[in-house]
Scaffold this active site. Sequence first.
Site, PDB file in Angstrom:
ATOM      1  N   SER A 188      35.456   1.701  15.509  1.00  0.00           N
ATOM      2  CA  SER A 188      34.296   1.096  16.182  1.00  0.00           C
ATOM      3  C   SER A 188      34.507  -0.375  16.514  1.00  0.00           C
ATOM      4  O   SER A 188      35.160  -1.115  15.768  1.00  0.00           O
ATOM      5  CB  SER A 188      33.082   1.228  15.254  1.00  0.00           C
ATOM      6  N   GLU A 230      32.357  -2.430  16.008  1.00  0.00           N
ATOM      7  CA  GLU A 230      31.733  -3.181  14.910  1.00  0.00           C
ATOM      8  C   GLU A 230      32.786  -3.811  14.008  1.00  0.00           C
ATOM      9  O   GLU A 230      32.489  -4.722  13.245  1.00  0.00           O
ATOM     10  CB  GLU A 230      30.830  -2.256  14.082  1.00  0.00           C
ATOM     11  N   TYR A 270      28.806  -1.191   7.052  1.00  0.00           N
ATOM     12  CA  TYR A 270      29.323  -0.178   7.985  1.00  0.00           C
ATOM     13  C   TYR A 270      30.618  -0.666   8.642  1.00  0.00           C
ATOM     14  O   TYR A 270      31.620   0.056   8.684  1.00  0.00           O
ATOM     15  CB  TYR A 270      28.273   0.133   9.064  1.00  0.00           C
TER      16      TYR A 270
END
Length: 321
Positions: free
Chosen positions: A123, A125, A147
Amino acid sequence: MNCAFITGITGQDGSYLAEFLLDQGYEVVGMVRRSSTVNFERINHIQDRVTLVSGDLLDEVSLISILREYRPQEVYNLAAQSFVQTSWVQPVFTGEVTALGVTRLLDAIRTVDPTIRFYQASSSEMFGKVLEVPQTETTPFYPRSPYGVAKVYGHWITVNYRESYGLHATSGILFNHESPRRGFEFVTRKISSHAARIKLGLAHELRLGNLESRRDWGYAPDYVRAMWLMLQQEAPGDYVVATGETHSVRDFVELAFDHVGLDYRQFVVQDERFMRPAEVDLLVGDCRKARDALGWQPEVTFEELVRRMVDADLRGFGERV
Ligand code: NDP
Ligand code: GDR
């Protein structure tokens, strides 16, 4: 017939990937978690064409049994605790599923059949507090949530199993991608569903957190195509998949409300509850490698994405009025 195994088949991406692979002539096996209520909403329409098996990323025995029984050639690991905000409330669980779950699956592959091709859903992120703009495959990671930290682990364990055991293990670093099948807790679907419900008289306000954060938003069906292309390559690798455009949450809200003929300023309320302990302010990806090596490019624009999501919610909620 090629067989593909998908974890997370009940999720947004899992449902689109299953459809895509069926169209390519694959036999599709999808893992579902046991629960007291069935949540097959996104795959109802293809349920008779896929094989659903019970298992969990928390349980390596189930993963080994599935691989032994179905002998897939390709494994797509899309399962995760994928909601960033929840990762602060359940950080250990998020690590168990989103980080260690990847090791369990890679190790099951190594044990059962090391020739299996593996896709890890990494990701944007992972870039978090970005150290470079735009972000590429070589931009250093600086995750900003439990996460994001878990996804960095998942990414590196994928690279490590590739290098340690010669597995065909690939990491797709995907930027945000959305669709009418997006979960209602994510900001785009929260906005599209509220714009539709307010228009239909079913709601009167939309409570949001940070309106200024910027994301590189694409269309999920475009992105599952990239996953498959990655596993068709001779060698495994890492690929950024993105549109190269960035927009603020405010831009998304404005377009969505404009589309239903409303002024968002009359309905949006800023609410502390939706602010994050640490924010990712800006993401924008450079997908040159995916474009050159895979021949991939996004087909749906940001404006079209917003329209499609709002129109789908207008239809969906309209039917219930
Ligand atoms: P969703 O949240 O829609 O789907 C997540 C899936 O994971 C669901 O099928 C869920 O099952 C399953 N799952 C959760 N925990 C477990 C577990 N312990 N064992 C087995 N299955 C589990 O996510 P998306 O489809 O949006 O994303 C797919 C993947 O891509 C995720 O890994 C996500 O982190 C990653 N990603 C997503 C991006 C995006 O913009 N969508 C961008 C970059 C990466 P259930 O239905 O039972 O809850
Ligand atoms: P993100 O998606 O955290 O980027 O992770 P999300 O839609 O949750 O947030 C995007 C941005 O919007 C801001 N925001 C709000 N977000 C939510 N959910 N609800 C709100 O009310 C709200 N108000 C403002 C957030 O602060 C954030 O800046 C998604 C997930 O799919 C991950 O699994 C995936 O890895 C990344 O995208 C790429």
